[in-house]
Every structure is written in structure tokens, then in C-alpha cells.
Design a protein around this motif. Sequence first.
Motif, PDB file in Angstrom:
ATOM      1  N   LEU A 185       0.860  -1.248   0.098  1.00  0.00           N
ATOM      2  CA  LEU A 185      -0.113   0.115   0.051  1.00  0.00           C
ATOM      3  C   LEU A 185       0.976   1.299  -0.029  1.00  0.00           C
ATOM      4  O   LEU A 185       0.536   2.263  -0.729  1.00  0.00           O
ATOM      5  CB  LEU A 185      -0.925  -0.051   1.179  1.00  0.00           C
ATOM      6  CG  LEU A 185      -1.854  -0.904   1.224  1.00  0.00           C
ATOM      7  CD1 LEU A 185      -2.845  -1.158   2.460  1.00  0.00           C
ATOM      8  CD2 LEU A 185      -2.888  -1.151   0.049  1.00  0.00           C
ATOM      9  N   ILE A 186       1.867   1.261   0.562  1.00  0.00           N
ATOM     10  CA  ILE A 186       2.837   2.428   0.673  1.00  0.00           C
ATOM     11  C   ILE A 186       3.424   2.501  -0.793  1.00  0.00           C
ATOM     12  O   ILE A 186       3.710   3.816  -1.216  1.00  0.00           O
ATOM     13  CB  ILE A 186       3.847   2.345   1.565  1.00  0.00           C
ATOM     14  CG1 ILE A 186       3.314   2.426   3.014  1.00  0.00           C
ATOM     15  CG2 ILE A 186       5.029   3.294   1.605  1.00  0.00           C
ATOM     16  CD1 ILE A 186       4.414   2.111   4.094  1.00  0.00           C
TER      17      ILE A 186
ATOM     18  N   VAL B  20       2.087   1.869  -3.471  1.00  0.00           N
ATOM     19  CA  VAL B  20       0.848   2.507  -4.324  1.00  0.00           C
ATOM     20  C   VAL B  20       0.658   3.658  -4.113  1.00  0.00           C
ATOM     21  O   VAL B  20       0.465   4.753  -4.879  1.00  0.00           O
ATOM     22  CB  VAL B  20      -0.462   1.658  -3.890  1.00  0.00           C
ATOM     23  CG1 VAL B  20      -1.508   2.189  -4.670  1.00  0.00           C
ATOM     24  CG2 VAL B  20      -0.322   0.084  -4.596  1.00  0.00           C
ATOM     25  N   ILE B  21       0.718   4.203  -2.737  1.00  0.00           N
ATOM     26  CA  ILE B  21       0.339   5.704  -2.518  1.00  0.00           C
ATOM     27  C   ILE B  21       1.634   6.697  -3.024  1.00  0.00           C
ATOM     28  O   ILE B  21       1.244   7.664  -3.566  1.00  0.00           O
ATOM     29  CB  ILE B  21       0.165   5.695  -1.101  1.00  0.00           C
ATOM     30  CG1 ILE B  21      -0.965   4.930  -0.437  1.00  0.00           C
ATOM     31  CG2 ILE B  21       0.053   7.182  -0.427  1.00  0.00           C
ATOM     32  CD1 ILE B  21      -1.273   4.910   1.007  1.00  0.00           C
ATOM     33  N   LEU B  22       2.771   6.053  -2.725  1.00  0.00           N
ATOM     34  CA  LEU B  22       3.998   6.815  -3.222  1.00  0.00           C
ATOM     35  C   LEU B  22       3.798   6.909  -4.611  1.00  0.00           C
ATOM     36  O   LEU B  22       4.118   8.081  -5.136  1.00  0.00           O
ATOM     37  CB  LEU B  22       5.131   6.069  -2.640  1.00  0.00           C
ATOM     38  CG  LEU B  22       6.641   6.855  -2.958  1.00  0.00           C
ATOM     39  CD1 LEU B  22       6.570   8.547  -2.366  1.00  0.00           C
ATOM     40  CD2 LEU B  22       7.788   5.972  -2.407  1.00  0.00           C
TER      41      LEU B  22
ATOM     42  N   PHE C  67       1.365   7.061  -6.858  1.00  0.00           N
ATOM     43  CA  PHE C  67       0.284   7.809  -7.301  1.00  0.00           C
ATOM     44  C   PHE C  67       0.627   9.230  -6.923  1.00  0.00           C
ATOM     45  O   PHE C  67       0.393  10.052  -7.769  1.00  0.00           O
ATOM     46  CB  PHE C  67      -0.804   7.314  -6.441  1.00  0.00           C
ATOM     47  CG  PHE C  67      -2.334   8.082  -6.738  1.00  0.00           C
ATOM     48  CD1 PHE C  67      -2.737   7.706  -8.084  1.00  0.00           C
ATOM     49  CD2 PHE C  67      -2.532   8.876  -6.027  1.00  0.00           C
ATOM     50  CE1 PHE C  67      -3.869   8.579  -8.417  1.00  0.00           C
ATOM     51  CE2 PHE C  67      -3.727   9.977  -6.317  1.00  0.00           C
ATOM     52  CZ  PHE C  67      -4.440   9.608  -7.634  1.00  0.00           C
ATOM     53  N   GLN C  68       1.130   9.531  -5.733  1.00  0.00           N
ATOM     54  CA  GLN C  68       1.496  10.892  -5.346  1.00  0.00           C
ATOM     55  C   GLN C  68       2.517  11.382  -6.385  1.00  0.00           C
ATOM     56  O   GLN C  68       2.604  12.703  -6.528  1.00  0.00           O
ATOM     57  CB  GLN C  68       1.787  11.246  -3.967  1.00  0.00           C
ATOM     58  CG  GLN C  68       0.585  10.895  -3.047  1.00  0.00           C
ATOM     59  CD  GLN C  68      -0.518  11.910  -3.218  1.00  0.00           C
ATOM     60  OE1 GLN C  68      -0.125  13.132  -3.521  1.00  0.00           O
ATOM     61  NE2 GLN C  68      -1.821  11.461  -3.031  1.00  0.00           N
TER      62      GLN C  68
ATOM     63  N   ILE D  33       0.727   0.815  -9.948  1.00  0.00           N
ATOM     64  CA  ILE D  33       0.421   2.173 -10.372  1.00  0.00           C
ATOM     65  C   ILE D  33       0.889   2.647 -11.676  1.00  0.00           C
ATOM     66  O   ILE D  33       0.205   3.290 -12.410  1.00  0.00           O
ATOM     67  CB  ILE D  33       0.451   3.017  -9.272  1.00  0.00           C
ATOM     68  CG1 ILE D  33      -0.199   2.517  -8.112  1.00  0.00           C
ATOM     69  CG2 ILE D  33      -0.168   4.454  -9.495  1.00  0.00           C
ATOM     70  CD1 ILE D  33      -1.732   2.634  -8.137  1.00  0.00           C
TER      71      ILE D  33
END
Length: 272
Positions: free
Chosen positions: A76-77, A79-81, A83-84, A184
Motif C-alpha cells: 500500500l505504501i 501504491v500511495i507513493l 500515485f502521489q 500504479i
Amino acid sequence: MAGGPRSFRQLCLQTADASIRVSRELCSYCTFSRRVLRAAAAAVVRPRRIRWKSVAAYMDSCGSDAMPIIALLGLLIGVILAFQAIVQLDRFGGRDFVANLVGPVIVTELAPLVTAVVLAGRTGSSFAAELGSMKADEELDALFTCGFDLNDFLLLPKLFALLLVMPGLTIIADCCGIVGGMLIVCNMIGVSVAEYMGKTFEAIQPIDLAQGIVKSFLFALIVSTVGCMKGLNAERDAQGVGRSATSAVVTSIFLIVVADAVMTALFSSVGR
């Protein structure tokens, strides 16, 4: 007036009291850590002193049971990193550099930090609760009376287990974070898996991987020693055991963040 705003003098006194408590806590931790490290060095010289069955049992509870949550958080980290990073770099036309950002950041910073925080919450607190319960039930006094060395019998198996488990869990978080970023990037930008992995391994330098591994060893030392110290210093009642477990988590996370900042600064200066 009772219940009114605090005066400047009261605020200064409370700040001074808090600073003194933090200083005493830090000195106590340094003394305890030095004692444990001396015992660990003596045990390494004479490996037969180490209770390897207990080490294996703690490795199973600290490592195997933590793998699913570590892998999920790493994914998840990533994915978030990713995307941002796409959102921010797209403003400057830097989409092609997302892979160069995600891999090194995860390997050097996020994976070791997240792994340490998770183990501080589940393993450090369990160490403190276990030793606190043994102290409340006077089991520690019984072991000491029977001539057992508490360092060899209780503390060192926990320390060695975390030192062996934490780097492996960090590598799992590294891999899952890179995979999360790949999901991502490949879907949003249209980059192939081979191109993404090629850029990632090109961006990750040996010093980056070494930085993450060294941090994981240091974080393992912090989590194990803080948990054991809080458990041994717990009050002899149920509330004392709960407070020791909570304090172990808070203190471990604070020291982990401080150590991470110091290690990042040191590696940055070496890499220049």
C-alpha cells in the motif's frame, strides 16, 4: 484561580519537569542498553550460552506472524507513493522519473521505518507485557533466586530474534513496495514491467540497500531493548503492565524516528 489558564511560570515549570523526566529516561535507557549489549557480546563469544530454542520461538512469533501485515503495508505504501509521485511530477513533465523516485525512497526510508513501527506496536509491547506480567507474578524474583541470569534467560533471546528477523521483514517490505509502485506506474503511465523494473534497479544503489539494512538492525535493537526495559521496570499490578506496554510503544517509535533522522543525515554526508 483553579481551572483557569496556566501562568507563564507554571508553563516553564512543567516544561522543565518534562525535560528532566525525558533526560532521566534517556539515561536509564542508555545504561540498560549498555548492559544488554555487554551480555550480548559475551554470548556471541560463547554461543552455547544463547538459548537458541527460545530465539527460534521468538523469531516465529515476531517474524512469521508479522509477515502478512508487513507485506500489505509495504504494498500500500508503494501504491500511495507512486500515485502521489505521478500527480506531482506530472506538473513538471517528469512522469518518466517516477520509478527513479519510488524505489530508492522505499528502500532507504519507508520500508525500514514502517517495519520498525509495526514491530514496535506488536512485538515491543508484547515484550513489555510479558516481562511486566512475570514481574507482577514474582516469576522474575523466583528466577533470580534460583540463580538464573535474566539477561541470558529472558532478554538475549528477544534481542537476537529481532536482530535476525527485522532485516528479512524489511526486505519483504522493500519488494512489496516496489511491486505496489509498479502496479500504479504500469497502469497509469503505460510503462512496461520490464522498463519499470529496469529503471528501479538502476536507481537503487548499493548504498541505498545498505542504508535500509543498517537501519533495520538499529531499529531492532531499539524495539527489543525498550520493550524489555519497560517490562522490567513495570509496576507490580495489572495497570502497571498496561502502562509499561503503552510506554514501550511510544518510546520505541520516538527513538526510531530520532535514529532514522540521524542515520539519514549520516548516510547523506557519506554519499556526497
